[in-house]
Every structure is written in C-alpha cells, then in structure tokens.
Design a protein around this motif. Structure first.
Motif, PDB file in Angstrom:
ATOM      1  N   ASN A 664     -29.555 -14.372  -6.054  1.00  0.00           N
ATOM      2  CA  ASN A 664     -30.585 -13.965  -5.094  1.00  0.00           C
ATOM      3  C   ASN A 664     -30.209 -12.561  -4.620  1.00  0.00           C
ATOM      4  O   ASN A 664     -29.455 -12.389  -3.656  1.00  0.00           O
ATOM      5  CB  ASN A 664     -30.624 -14.968  -3.937  1.00  0.00           C
ATOM      6  CG  ASN A 664     -31.720 -14.645  -2.953  1.00  0.00           C
ATOM      7  OD1 ASN A 664     -32.425 -13.630  -3.112  1.00  0.00           O
ATOM      8  ND2 ASN A 664     -31.886 -15.463  -1.945  1.00  0.00           N
ATOM      9  N   SER A 665     -30.726 -11.557  -5.326  1.00  0.00           N
ATOM     10  CA  SER A 665     -30.302 -10.169  -5.063  1.00  0.00           C
ATOM     11  C   SER A 665     -30.598  -9.738  -3.636  1.00  0.00           C
ATOM     12  O   SER A 665     -29.808  -9.036  -3.015  1.00  0.00           O
ATOM     13  CB  SER A 665     -30.986  -9.212  -6.036  1.00  0.00           C
ATOM     14  OG  SER A 665     -30.470  -9.387  -7.322  1.00  0.00           O
ATOM     15  N   SER A 666     -31.746 -10.161  -3.107  1.00  0.00           N
ATOM     16  CA  SER A 666     -32.108  -9.689  -1.768  1.00  0.00           C
ATOM     17  C   SER A 666     -31.176 -10.275  -0.707  1.00  0.00           C
ATOM     18  O   SER A 666     -31.068  -9.745   0.390  1.00  0.00           O
ATOM     19  CB  SER A 666     -33.556 -10.042  -1.445  1.00  0.00           C
ATOM     20  OG  SER A 666     -33.703 -11.434  -1.365  1.00  0.00           O
ATOM     21  N   LEU A 872     -27.459  -6.349 -10.037  1.00  0.00           N
ATOM     22  CA  LEU A 872     -27.978  -6.576  -8.686  1.00  0.00           C
ATOM     23  C   LEU A 872     -29.082  -5.553  -8.449  1.00  0.00           C
ATOM     24  O   LEU A 872     -28.809  -4.372  -8.241  1.00  0.00           O
ATOM     25  CB  LEU A 872     -26.854  -6.400  -7.664  1.00  0.00           C
ATOM     26  CG  LEU A 872     -25.766  -7.480  -7.672  1.00  0.00           C
ATOM     27  CD1 LEU A 872     -24.599  -7.071  -6.802  1.00  0.00           C
ATOM     28  CD2 LEU A 872     -26.314  -8.815  -7.204  1.00  0.00           C
ATOM     29  N   GLU A 873     -30.308  -6.005  -8.567  1.00  0.00           N
ATOM     30  CA  GLU A 873     -31.444  -5.106  -8.389  1.00  0.00           C
ATOM     31  C   GLU A 873     -32.189  -5.545  -7.140  1.00  0.00           C
ATOM     32  O   GLU A 873     -32.762  -6.620  -7.100  1.00  0.00           O
ATOM     33  CB  GLU A 873     -32.366  -5.157  -9.603  1.00  0.00           C
ATOM     34  CG  GLU A 873     -31.683  -4.595 -10.854  1.00  0.00           C
ATOM     35  CD  GLU A 873     -32.496  -4.842 -12.117  1.00  0.00           C
ATOM     36  OE1 GLU A 873     -33.449  -5.647 -12.032  1.00  0.00           O
ATOM     37  OE2 GLU A 873     -32.166  -4.262 -13.154  1.00  0.00           O
ATOM     38  N   ILE A 874     -32.128  -4.715  -6.116  1.00  0.00           N
ATOM     39  CA  ILE A 874     -32.705  -5.095  -4.823  1.00  0.00           C
ATOM     40  C   ILE A 874     -33.954  -4.255  -4.563  1.00  0.00           C
ATOM     41  O   ILE A 874     -33.911  -3.032  -4.634  1.00  0.00           O
ATOM     42  CB  ILE A 874     -31.682  -4.874  -3.697  1.00  0.00           C
ATOM     43  CG1 ILE A 874     -30.418  -5.685  -3.993  1.00  0.00           C
ATOM     44  CG2 ILE A 874     -32.267  -5.265  -2.357  1.00  0.00           C
ATOM     45  CD1 ILE A 874     -29.291  -5.442  -3.024  1.00  0.00           C
ATOM     46  N   ARG A 896     -28.239  -0.289   0.023  1.00  0.00           N
ATOM     47  CA  ARG A 896     -27.036  -0.955   0.542  1.00  0.00           C
ATOM     48  C   ARG A 896     -25.917  -1.021  -0.491  1.00  0.00           C
ATOM     49  O   ARG A 896     -24.754  -1.188  -0.138  1.00  0.00           O
ATOM     50  CB  ARG A 896     -27.376  -2.353   1.055  1.00  0.00           C
ATOM     51  CG  ARG A 896     -27.729  -3.384   0.013  1.00  0.00           C
ATOM     52  CD  ARG A 896     -28.098  -4.717   0.642  1.00  0.00           C
ATOM     53  NE  ARG A 896     -29.544  -4.869   0.725  1.00  0.00           N
ATOM     54  CZ  ARG A 896     -30.155  -6.046   0.802  1.00  0.00           C
ATOM     55  NH1 ARG A 896     -29.455  -7.143   0.848  1.00  0.00           N
ATOM     56  NH2 ARG A 896     -31.465  -6.119   0.847  1.00  0.00           N
ATOM     57  N   LEU A 897     -26.259  -0.876  -1.786  1.00  0.00           N
ATOM     58  CA  LEU A 897     -25.230  -0.946  -2.829  1.00  0.00           C
ATOM     59  C   LEU A 897     -24.779   0.440  -3.290  1.00  0.00           C
ATOM     60  O   LEU A 897     -24.127   0.556  -4.326  1.00  0.00           O
ATOM     61  CB  LEU A 897     -25.749  -1.753  -4.026  1.00  0.00           C
ATOM     62  CG  LEU A 897     -26.039  -3.230  -3.742  1.00  0.00           C
ATOM     63  CD1 LEU A 897     -26.650  -3.901  -4.956  1.00  0.00           C
ATOM     64  CD2 LEU A 897     -24.778  -3.970  -3.336  1.00  0.00           C
ATOM     65  N   ASP A 898     -25.176   1.474  -2.554  1.00  0.00           N
ATOM     66  CA  ASP A 898     -24.817   2.842  -2.967  1.00  0.00           C
ATOM     67  C   ASP A 898     -24.086   3.573  -1.835  1.00  0.00           C
ATOM     68  O   ASP A 898     -24.600   4.549  -1.285  1.00  0.00           O
ATOM     69  CB  ASP A 898     -26.085   3.628  -3.352  1.00  0.00           C
ATOM     70  CG  ASP A 898     -26.861   2.926  -4.444  1.00  0.00           C
ATOM     71  OD1 ASP A 898     -26.231   2.485  -5.402  1.00  0.00           O
ATOM     72  OD2 ASP A 898     -28.092   2.814  -4.314  1.00  0.00           O
ATOM     73  N   PRO A 899     -22.902   3.096  -1.461  1.00  0.00           N
ATOM     74  CA  PRO A 899     -22.214   3.744  -0.334  1.00  0.00           C
ATOM     75  C   PRO A 899     -21.610   5.090  -0.717  1.00  0.00           C
ATOM     76  O   PRO A 899     -21.270   5.335  -1.884  1.00  0.00           O
ATOM     77  CB  PRO A 899     -21.116   2.739   0.029  1.00  0.00           C
ATOM     78  CG  PRO A 899     -20.850   2.020  -1.238  1.00  0.00           C
ATOM     79  CD  PRO A 899     -22.144   1.968  -1.996  1.00  0.00           C
TER      80      PRO A 899
END
Length: 1427
Positions: A664-666, A872-874, A896-899
């Motif tokens: 559940n990516s989201s 993980l594609e959100i 959120r996955l690109d800090p």
C-alpha cells in the motif's frame, strides 16, 4: 466456423478430384530429379485447368466443367498406417501457426471487445491433409485411380519396350491378387504414354522419331512428347525463374524429403487420428517390388506415437523445412518448359482423361438402363446371382463391420455408385444426385449400412452443389450418414469427413448453431487433435452468429485448448486459452480466470515463453483469489519455479517486479531521526515523534503554529519566505509537496505496509530499500554523479536489511527499513528489494493454522525463493485550487521519498526528572530538566515554546531571584521562604520586582521562553540539568501540554536553519480551591497616612476538592497582592486563628485593606500577608513567575473577549480622553495571589503539597474568580438576516462609571445625647468628605434638600433637616479630598439616616451632559437619645 480462403464450392471440388497414377521408368525419374522433383511433383502446380472443358452426358447434352483440377500421384502399393497418418496430421497442425503481426479481427458483442483470429489456417491445412490422406475403400470410388500415366525417357535405349514393361507392371498391380492397393476405378484403366525428352542433353530427332512410333502404336489421343530441361546449367546470366512448386512442396517437406523416387507424397499435415476403416486390406511386409513403402510408413511401430513429444516433432519439422527450403526446384526449367507442362496436362485431360470418363459414364448408364426394364423380383434375383455369397438378411450388428465381400465389384448397386462418383468428379451434380439417391435406396433395402451412409453423404453434397439450387440442402442425409459411420460402422474417419463437409455447407448458409452442434457431436476420446480442432471451429460458430454467444465461444475455446494440450499441441492450446481469457477477464469469474491463467502459465513455460508464463502466474496471485490454501500454495510454488527459470536466463538483467506481497504505497511513512530512548528510572525522555504514534491533523497543526511562533520571534516578528515547518514523520496526510530535509549520519526509517492476499504465509528474506543517490555539496557549485544502489556505495548510504520477514495468511504487516546517509546530497527512495519465498509445510493440516508458532525465530523456507523488487510509487494529492485544476484531474507531487541530506546539525535530547503525572489545580511542583547534546556540533539559542506558558517556568533571570535548592529550604518547599517575626502577622511585608525580570512586557511573545543555559551554548556530548517549576492548570481534568524545544547550530546552514524537539506532557489535575474576590471602596476616607485612597478586598476561599484524592485539608498560608498602583496593607480578619484551615467543601472569607502604592510605574509592588510563621517571598521565583504568566494569559484572554471585532477596537481607540478618565475611576489594577498548603495522605504517609491561585481584580464592585466561569450559551439563537451595523462610538460613560467619579463619606457621632426638655432643637455637626477619584478637575454640586417624596419616605427620614446653606458648588482637583462642615437639626429622639445629601458631578470642561446623582451605597444612621 472461422473464415476460409476457399469458398465451400471450391473446397468440395478440390476435395474430390479425378486421381491419375504415374508410373515412371528409372531414367525418366532421373531426368525430373535434375530439378529436385519427382514426376508427380513436377506436374502438380499445373494440374488445374485454366479453361472451361466440355463433355457430353449420357443424354448427349453438353456439360460444361469449370475450374477442373486433377491429381497426379506416384503409385504406392501400401495403404498408409493409421499411426503414420496421425503423425502426419499432428505435424501439419503444429507447423501451421498464426502469422506474425497478423491483424486480429475485432468483434464487439455487448460489453466485450474481442481480438479473434478471423482465419484458422491450421484447420484448413489439417482438413486438406486429412482428405488427401484418406485411404481408398471399396464402398466408394472417389479416391480410386481413373487413369495411369506411363512415363519413359527418350534417352533410354528401347523406349517402346520400356513402355511395354510399365504397362505390364500397371496391369499386374491392378489385377494381380498380390496387390490390394491402390484401388482402381474400372478394370479397363486409361493408360497414357508420356515420352519425356531432356532438351539440354537429348537428341531431338530421336525423340521425334520415337514419338511418331508411339502415335502409330497408341494413337494420337493416347501419347504425348513432353520436352523439359531447356535451361543451360550456367545460371549466372539467366533471368530469375519463378518457383511454383514451393507452395505445394512446403507441405510435403515434413515427411517426404526422401520419398522422391518411387512414389508421391500424399501431402503433409498432422493430427491425432486413429483410422479404423474395416475395408482396408492387411499390409503384407514381404513384397519384393519397389512399391512396397509408403511415404506415411513409420520407421517405428505406430503404437509409440502417442508418446512423441510434440516439441521435438515441431523442431524436426522446422529443420527439414530449412533443409528443403534451401534447395531450388525446377532449376533446369525455363518458362517455356512451364508452358509445355501446362499444355501437356491440358492435352491429357482434353484428349485422354475426359473422353475416357465420358465413355465410361455412357457405358455404365447403358448397363443401368438395360436393367431398368426388369421386374424388381428379377432384378433382385439377378443381384443375388451376381453377388454369389451376399446375404443381405444379416442383422445390423453383424453388418456394421462388413468387409468388401458384401458386394462383388460387378454388383449393379456398385455400378450405380461408380457412375454417381464419376459424374460427381466431373461436376455433373444433377446426374450424380440422381444416381446416389437410387443407390441409397438399394443399399438401405439391403441393410448395407456403410454403403448407404456413403450414398447419403454424397447425395447431400451433390444436392447442395447443383447449380441453381433446385432442392434445399438435405442436412438430415448427413445426420444419418454421420450416425451410421460412427455408431454402426465405427468408422470415425468417414464420420469426420462427413462432419467437415456438412459443417462447411451449413456455415455457408449461416446456420452456425447447427454447424456447432454437428462439430461438437464428433468430439470423442479417441482423438484429441480432431476434438480440439472441431471444438475450436464450434467456438468460432458461436462468435459468428447474428447475436454472438460470447460465453459459449469462450467455454468451447477452453475445451479446445484442453484437447490441444492433450494432443501435444502446446502453442495452439496456449492460443485458445489466451483467446478465451478475453471473455473471462475482469468479469468476476475468479476461479475460471485462475484456471485459465494457470494453464497459460504452464503452456507458456513448456514453450519457453517465460515472460508470458510469469505474467500469467502473476495474475493468479494478485487477483483476490478464492482458491483454498492448498491450491494457492501450489500456484505460488509454481510461480516461484517459473520465475526462477526466467531470471536465470538473464542473471545480469534488471531485477524483475514481484507481484507479492501487495504494497500500500500511499500508507508508506517516512521518519527522520533516531528512535526515542526509553525512560530510565525517574528520567523520562521527551516524547518527541515516533512511528508508533497515530497522525493527528489537529495536533500537527498545533506543532506547526508553535514552530512558526518561535521562528517569528527569532526573526523579529516575520517568518522567512524559505521557512519549511519541521516534519519528522511523513505520511499520506502530511504536506509532502516540498523535499523533506534529513541530516547526515541520522537514520531515515521508511515504514512500508505489506499485505498478503493469499491464505498461505509469505516469507520475505534479505528485505531492504532500493535507492538512488546524487551527492551534492550545498556550499559548492558543482554536483556529483548520480549513484544507483550497489555494494560499493555503502560509504554513501548505509542500508539496513531485515533478514527474515514473515507475513501470515491475509495479514497486513509493516516493515521498518532504515537508511544511513553518510554524504550530503539528494536521495531518492525507489522501492524495496527482497527474496520472495514460502514457508515449508505452509498448508493447513487438520484445520490448524500453520502460521501459529511461526511468529518468531527462524522460519524454514522450502528452498524456493526469487529475488525481485517492488517500486514505491505514491500519487500526490489531487489539486483543486485553480479553475483548470477543478475541471480536470491533476495530482500534485508527493516527495516524501525524496529527502535532501543536509550538513551536520546538533541533536538535542531532553529528559524530565521527577516530572509529575497528577497535580492539584494550582499546585506548584519542582522538577528538573536535563538537556543533552548527543551530536558532534554545539547547539545554541535554546528556547521552549508552549501554548500554556502558565504551566511551567525555569525561574527568573537574575541570580538574586533564583531560589535556593530544595534541600536548603524548610519542608523542601518549592518556594523561597523566610521565617517571619510573630508580631508582623497579618501585616503586609513589601517587596518589588520588575516584570522584565520574568520575561513579561519585553515585547516578545509570552509563549516563547528562553531556556537559561549556563553559557547559552551546549557543547557536543555535554548535558545540563535545570530546575523547572510546574503549576497545575486551573481547570480539572486531563491536560495535554505541548512543549516545543527550539535550537540552532552555531554555524549557519543554507538548507536547515534550526531544529526542534517535541514533548507532550499529560497532566491529570484534580480540584483544589475555588477563590472569588471583590474590591470595594472603603467608607473611611482617611488612612494612617492621611490619604483618602483605600479599599476593602474580600477574598472568598472554598475547598471544592473531593476527598477521593487523599487531600485531608487545605491551609491558607499567605495572601499576597501585586500591582503597580495598589497593595494590601493588612488583614482585617476578626478570627483569632493564625491559620485558615479548610476541610472538604468548607469555605472561608478573608478581608483585607488595600491602599495605593507610591512606587514608580515600572515595578510591581508585592505585599505578602502571612498567616503562618514562614513568609513566601512572592516577588521571587517561582511565585512571581506564575503570577506574571497568569497575568499575561489573563490579559490575552480578556483582550480577545473584549475586542472581538476590529471595528470595535477602532471605536474604542477613538474614545474621547475625558471619557477614558471617567472610566479609569472604576478600574482597579490589583492582583491577589492566594498561597496554600494541602495535607495529603498517600500510602499511609502524609505529604504536604503547596500551590497558589491568582485572582485579577479589575473593576470596583465586580466579582472576580480564580478560574473564569463557563458561560452557558442559550440553547437556541434566532437567525438574523440583516447586516450588523457598525458599533456606534459611545458618546457618554455609563451611569455606573460616572457614579464613581466622586466618593463621599459622612463623619458624625454614632449616637448623640440631647436634653429635649431643655432645648427643643438638637443640632449635630456632620462632616461631609468629598474625594475626587479621577485625575481630572470635577465640578461638584451638593444638594441637601430632601426630595419631594411620599409620606413613607418622610417616615423613614423622620423630621430632621439640614440647617444652613442647602446647596454647595465646589471644584475638586484630581485626587483632591475636600471636607465640608454641615449641621443636622433633630426635633425628637430616634434613629435617623443622614445619607440624604445628593451629590452631582461633572467634568469642568463639559456641559451638564455627564451630571449624575451620586449614589451612596451605605446608610448613615445616627441615634438621637434624650437625656
């Protein structure tokens, strides 16, 4: 049925053609071999006549034959073996596959859009091959030889003798009992003599002379000179000659590449056919001539055929195809030679074959006519005489396998049949039908069922083919024929031929339903290939109907696919299942979908189409499967096995995407920072943020506001444009539109939510995150290269792997995966990578769930696991701001996955020591806070911000105000205390303090509090403990109090300016005291200092604590005041008790005298009235801290309540200054602090708790409370539909405010003795004191006259009057006290009220608008006694 290349008429005509045998000498065969062709193959492309042919029927009527085709075959003396035919048909079907890139036919039926191949060339090839490879039988003559070509080379020494030999050989084959095969149409077979001349090597004159001799011997109609091989061997200069043989030989290459010499290939295609024709003769193996082998003869016994692997067959056929396709055909032939061969076939047909057939038909017809005159009985007797041993009276059961002995060749019934077959072959369908019909009756009368079925079959076909369709197609004839062949004769080959013909005819008439029923009826267990092909054609019938029957199409496609699979035709099976899948997909037929996908996967794997296999198995697993656990386990193992094979093919390729478990990516959450440390003993770590906490949008907003507040204070009231609120945990609800910031060397935890949709457990091993990193130095200009994850990159980003992660059946479970960035730059988290496997013995046994007991420890894998990834594609939030975004569907980014990894920052940890969880309302408790810098950078500018600053304090700024440590003071009090002198009890002890010392009134936000670090810097690894006083909130209940600790690095960074740490304290407060206070003006205008300003303060204290909390009693130990203008002077309590003790639900009322201070405007004066023997210094921490904080929060609260609208605020500001002066008269700025001790019994120990309550007195006469009273809202409020008008500016003060302008006081003796006997009038001197309460100059008018009132009023006042001047007009300056001497006159004894003077006041510079009567609140009673 599917569309065919040929029309039904062309198909039937080409299926039944006149057969011509070819017998060649060795030399003639050698000549044709130069072209890599046998003689029969040489002439095959030219066997269809290009022009119409005419012949005459028995009635001498001209009959036209169109598009006639003949078949020339080498003589083969052995009938084909059934096994060989099966192999041939099987090969034909396996070789014929749909063309690559063929555009499928799109059929729309209801909700379905189906891509279906319009044609089925494999079926047509099968049908053609099947009809050509049918062995000749005695009950029909359609595939008997009508003529024989004898071919001799002109280069032979004695060609004529060779012709003679061949003629004898043919005669021997036909008439000798030694040979029962092939079959011949009539005893007197047409012989046609062909002299083959090689133009390139032979002598043309010799050939011509031999041909002349032949014409004399055989007649010009019976011989032919065929010249071939005109082409010179030097091909370099020659033009390219077309190759018409390849399309014919392509079919033959499968089986017949070695069969050129003595026989013709009967064709090449394949099926799973068992031929059980009872009329076939036994094969003799000891023949001594060169015709003993058949091209369909197998090298091994036919019984082993069923086990032949179809893949090997297909492979061998492909090889042979390649070997043959490289060989040129007709290399020695020119186009002229092609024309010669074509001319030869035409000559043979025109001059030889057709005249021979015409003559034969005429002869047979004459024989039949000559017999027609005989009576039926005589005809029957003749038949019996002819037939000899024929016994037609046999039962049907005995007849069903009858052999050729039933009718002898000369039998009249067979002659009729023979004539019918000849007519049929030359397209004379009307006469053929008539003969078939006659023969059918005779055969049925004789119960010769095989013969009857043959006659019925051909009668039906003849009736259909008759030009002009004089009669409808008799489908019932075919029905009877099929039933007879199948049930009585047990001959499936003939039954199949019937079905193939009838189905094609019905299809041409659009009778798809009948055609489908016919095709389905012939499916049986004896031949899988035949059943598969017929089921497939039935499926096409269903889809081609006027109203397509889609589900029937799909169902029969599945059946066909199953039979193809059993027949070893894997490719065709796969194709059928794939076509059916279009119907079942996504329609909720989950079990059917699973079956189809499983079969597609299996077949694709067998064909090494691994990608398709993986895709099919993937579908089984990702659809919500309704299969039982055991079946799901089997599917999963099969999938893993296939996947493993697929990945082994390309071990260095990219990692494949795995379908399980669901992600559940989201729901993915990202947490930045270390996990919080657990509490150690009395130390309680700051709650901060963790992944275990649920997201709360309201709380999140509060934290954001707190951070904005502190940033605003730091930046002098403005928030920087690049400000980004700190978010420690990102999830689907947080604002993920900006790139989050992470700090180097601090872990990033990604929580991934996995769901196992299956009923069997999944075991993920070596589970870790997949990432991409681009190093960047944010202080430098250039950027580094982007790095994909690899083993060598651990120095950039460390990756933590979970060794084993078990997800039980249908379980949702989260995995927390960590990354440790070691460099600054941009990090992109792409997905997860893991090995997917199953747990051994994961099938439920005896109803016990195997997942029980698998919760911890090592899991036993069954050894089958595959490595793969999932991304993980959100999807970001839907945009809904602009008009364009509202009208279209657009999604914003989710980052959120690109800090962004920033430079090193300090990291603060906060621990609370002795922090309480429960307090009484107003209770003061001392705790300690430990600040630890756990990073390698020093931190500074430590601040704490909270929405409840009144809850805590770190103490004042000055050393003098910092209290002693708790051990140094008596009773370990949290307050700074001093032992008092008993004489000073109930008298105020004064001290003063500036609000600036406590951070109030400095212009900053009261919520932002500077933490007093010793050096304002906390070095790396250092820790500091500071005292922190807490005060229980005034409202009972559970309070969540948020602390936000703000700190910065000493170095300024471009990306991250500050960091924050959160702590939520949960405090449960219980009720303690409730305090009400009022202030009123004292009637005694003079005080000790002779000033007229003094007031009385009444403090009402109630113990509202219920004794459940163990509180025995409260002691009021001190009451303090603090104000810039007023101070408590002394207590006026009458009680002699030193302490005021309150048990549960008790109340006490205290009274104090307050006077004005002389202090400057800056400092607050603190006055402490002590009830015990210990003074609490109220101007020191923590008492003063909490007082100032409550003051600021009280100010904020009243400010918000009193100024709800900007328009009202503006109106208030525009007040006239004089009005403001009047208002000030009734205002008091006096704050009361009640300090108390509570005696609590807990665990048989007595504890002393202490606390303080604050009451802010603002208005004279108005009651104030320690905790604001809740106002009950009215239940219903009427709606107002008009616009509220702007609040008008008040033009005048209220009467209440005006009444307080002047304070009056009458001074007189309480009782006065007078001898009325001596003097009738009693005069009493009375002093009227007037005090101006305001700063302005006030005109005062005093009127002593009594109001003209009713008689009741006179009674009350009695008969007393004022003597002297009855009206005075005075002017009082600001704060002035004026004394006026008056005389009251009494005439008899009694009690009188002297409070009758009326005082009017107005400001000097105003007219009488403000003049109002002063109301004296207290009656002034005097007693007049008579002596």
């Amino acid at each position: 049925m599917a569309q065919c290349v040929q029309s039904v008429q062309e198909f039937i005509q080409d299926s039944f053609v006149p057969l011509v045998a070819a017998l060649c000498s060795e030399e003639a065969e050698r000549l044709t071999r130069r072209n890599n062709l046998s003689f029969a193959e040489l002439v095959r492309p030219f066997c269809r006549l290009t022009s119409e042919v005419h012949m005459r029927d028995p009635n001498n009527q001209l009959h036209i034959i169109k598009n006639l085709k003949i078949a020339v075959n080498n003589i083969v003396t052995h009938p084909p073996q059934p096994g060989a035919i099966r192999k041939l048909l099987n090969d034909v079907v396996s070789v014929s596959q749909p063309a690559e890139g063929l555009v499928a036919n799109v059929i729309t039926a209801g909700d379905y859009d189906l891509n279906i191949s319009a044609t089925t060339p494999w079926f047509e090839s099968y049908r053609e091959c099947f009809l050509q490879s049918m062995p000749a039988s005695d009950h029909e003559f359609l595939n008997h030889y009508v003529a024989c070509m004898l071919v001799v080379s002109s280069s032979e020494p004695e060609p004529v003798e060779q012709f003679l030999k061949l003629s004898q050989e043919q005669h021997r084959i036909q008439h000798s009992s030694e040979y029962s095969y092939p079959k011949w149409f009539i005893p007197n077979t047409l012989k046609y003599y062909v002299l083959l001349h090689d133009v390139s090597t032979g002598e043309e004159q010799r050939a011509d002379s031999i041909y002349e001799e032949m014409k004399q011997r055989y007649g010009t109609q019976g011989c032919y000179l065929l010249k071939i091989n005109s082409r010179v061997s030097n091909r370099g200069t020659d033009e390219q000659i077309p190759d018409p043989w390849s399309q014919y030989l392509q079919k033959n290459t499968i089986q017949n590449q070695d069969c050129y010499e003595d026989y013709t290939a009967v064709s090449s295609k394949n099926t799973d056919h068992l031929i059980s024709d009872g009329l076939d003769s036994e094969i003799k193996d000891d023949l001594s001539n060169n015709f003993k082998t058949h091209p369909l003869q197998l090298d091994h016994p036919s019984g082993s055929l069923d086990s032949v692997d179809s893949m090997k067959v297909a492979a061998s056929s492909q090889d042979s195809k390649k070997s043959n396709s490289g060989t040129p055909h007709g290399a020695c032939l020119t186009l002229t030679d092609h024309d010669r061969i074509r001319q030869f076939i035409q000559e043979f047909t025109f001059r030889g074959l057709l005249p021979h057939i015409e003559k034969t038909i005429r002869q047979l017809n004459d024989q039949l006519i000559s017999r027609k005159g005989l009576s039926r009985s005589l005809f029957s007797a003749t038949k019996k005489w002819f037939s000899g041993s024929k016994v037609p009276e046999k039962s049907i059961n005995e007849l069903k396998n009858t052999s050729g002995l039933l009718y002898p060749p000369e039998a009249p019934e067979l002659q009729i049949r023979k004539m019918a077959d000849l007519c049929f072959l030359v397209q004379h369908y009307e006469l053929a039908y008539s003969c078939y019909h006659t023969a059918k009756k005779d055969f049925l009368n004789d119960q010769a069922m095989l013969y009857a079925a043959g006659a019925l079959e051909m009668a039906a076909v003849s009736a259909f083919l008759q030009p002009g369709a004089p009669r409808p197609y008799p489908a019932h004839y075919m029905e009877t024929a099929i039933q007879t062949y199948r049930d009585i004769c047990k001959n499936m080959v003939l039954a199949e031929r019937c079905v193939l013909l009838s189905a094609e005819i019905l299809k041409s008439q659009s009778k798809y339903s009948e055609a489908a029923a016919l095709l389905i009826r012939l499916t049986s267990e004896d031949s899988d290939l035949r059943s598969a092909l017929l089921l497939e054609q039935a499926a096409h019938c269903f889809i081609n109907m006027k109203s397509p029957m889609v589900r029937k199409f799909a169902f029969h496609m599945i059946l066909a696919g199953h039979r193809f699979s059993k027949a070893g035709q894997k490719k065709h099976a796969l194709r059928c299942y794939c076509q059916a899948m279009q119907v079942y997909k996504g329609k909720g037929w989950s079990l059917a979908e699973d079956h189809i996908n499983f079969t597609i996967g299996r077949q694709s794997f067998t064909l090494r189409q691994l990608d398709n296999a993986v895709s099919a198995f993937r579908h089984i697993l990702i659809n919500d499967s309704k299969q039982p656990p055991a079946q799901q386990g089997a599917f999963l193992r099969e999938y893993l096995y296939v996947y493993k094979n697929a990945t082994q093919l390309s071990p260095d390729g990219p990692l494949p995407q795995l379908p399980l478990p669901y992600i559940n990516s989201s729901a993915t959450r990202v947490f930045f920072g270390h996990d919080r440390r657990p509490a150690e003993g009395e130390k309680q770590a700051a709650t901060h943020v963790s992944l275990d906490q649920e997201y709360d949008s309201e709380s999140s907003q509060q934290w954001k506001e707190l951070e904005e507040q502190v940033v605003s204070v730091i930046n002098k009231g403005t928030i920087p444009s690049n400000f980004q609120p700190t978010q420690f945990c990102l999830n689907r609800y947080s604002d993920n539109s900006k790139f989050p910031l992470a700090v180097i060397e601090e872990p990033i935890t990604v929580e991934v939510s996995f769901r196992n949709p299956l009923k069997v457990p999944l075991l993920l091993t070596d589970l870790s995150l997949l990432w991409k990193f681009q190093p960047k130095d944010f202080n430098a200009k250039h950027d580094g290269e982007t790095k994909e994850q690899g083993m060598c990159d651990e120095d950039m980003v460390g990756t933590e792997a979970i060794a084993e992660f078990l997800i039980n059946s249908e379980e949702t479970k989260v995995a927390r995966l960590k990354l440790f960035p070691h460099q600054t730059g941009e990090l992109h988290i792409l997905g997860v990578v893991y090995n997917l496997g199953t747990v051994q013995g994961a099938v439920t046994l005896d109803g016990i769930d195997p997942s029980i007991g698998l919760q911890s420890g090592k899991f036993v894998s069954n050894g089958l696991s595959v490595r793969g990834r999932q991304d993980l594609e959100i999807q970001g939030p839907r945009l809904n701001n602009t008009k364009e975004e509202k009208t279209s569907i657009k999604y914003g980014p989710d980052r959120r996955l690109d800090p962004i990894i920033t430079e090193e920052m300090p990291l603060l940890e906060v621990f609370f020591i002795n922090f309480p969880t429960g307090l009484l309302c107003g209770e003061i408790r001392k705790a300690y806070v430990e600040f630890v810098n756990v990073s390698k950078c020093p931190l500074t500018a430590l601040k704490v911000v909270s929405k409840h600053p009144e809850f805590f304090t770190f103490g004042g700024n000055t050393a003098a105000l910092t209290p002693l440590s708790p051990s140094a003071s008596e009773n370990c009090s949290a307050y700074k205390t001093v032992v008092t002198d008993p004489t000073s009890v109930r008298t105020a002890l004064l001290s003063s303090a500036s609000s600036a010392d406590f951070g109030v009134g400095t212009g900053g936000s009261p919520e932002v509090i500077q933490v007093p670090l010793p050096d304002a810097v906390l070095l790396p690894g250092a820790s500091v403990q500071l005292p922190m006083w807490l005060r229980g909130p005034d409202e009972e209940g559970v309070h969540e109090i948020n602390f936000l600790f703000y700190y910065e690095s000493i170095k300024r960074h471009s990306k991250m300016c500050h960091r924050v740490l959160r702590h939520t304290a949960v405090i449960c407060t219980s009720r303690s005291l409730h305090i009400r206070a009022t202030v009123c003006r004292s009637n005694a205008l003079g005080d000790e200092e002779g000033r007229g300003d003094n007031m009385l303060v009444f403090v009402d204290v109630e113990n509202i604590n219920t004794s459940e909390t163990g509180v025995k009693e409260f002691h009021i130990v001190q009451v303090s005041s603090n104000s810039k203008h007023w101070k408590l002077q002394k207590s006026v309590n009458i009680s002699g008790d030193k302490d005021t003790k309150l048990a549960s639900r008790e109340r006490a009322k205290l009274c104090f005298k307050a006077v004005r201070c002389k202090n400057s405007e800056e400092n607050y004066t603190f006055a402490d009235i002590v009830f015990g023997n210990e003074q609490i210094i109220s101007s020191a921490s923590p008492c003063a801290d909490f007082f100032f904080q409550s003051l600021s929060s009280e100010f904020k609260r009243t400010h918000v309540q009193s100024h709800p609208h900007a328009s009202q605020r503006a109106a208030k500001q525009s007040f006239d200054e004089t009005v403001r002066l009047i208002q000030r008269c009734s205002e008091v700025d006096l704050n009361i602090v009640v300090l108390w001790k509570a005696y609590v019994v807990e665990d048989n120990k007595q504890l002393i708790l202490e606390g303080q309550h604050h009451v802010a007195l603002n208005t004279v006469g108005k009651e104030a409370f320690s905790f604001p009273q809740k106002q009950e809202l009215p239940e219903t409020v009427l709606l107002k539909f008009f616009r509220p008008e702007s609040t008008p500016v008040p033009a005048r003060p209220t009467p209440e405010q005006l009444s307080n302008l002047i304070k009056t006081s009458l001074h007189y003796p309480e009782s006065f003795n007078h001898s009325f006997h001596q003097k009738s009038l009693c005069l009493v001197p009375v002093t009227l004191l007037l005090s101006n309460c305001s700063q302005a100059v006030v005109d005062v008018l005093i009127d002593l006259r009594h109001k003209p009132t009713s008689s009741e009023a006179l009674e009350i006042h009695g008969s007393f009057t004022w003597l002297g001047q009855t009206q005075y007009k005075l002017q009082l300056k600001g704060q002035e006290v004026y004394s006026l001497q008056l005389k009251a006159c009494f005439v008899h004894t009694g009690v009188y009220n002297l409070g009758t003077p009326r005082v009017f006041a107005k400001l000097v510079d105003q007219v009488t608008l403000f003049e109002t009567s002063q109301q004296n609140s207290m009656p002034a009673l005097i007693i007049i006694n008579n002596i």
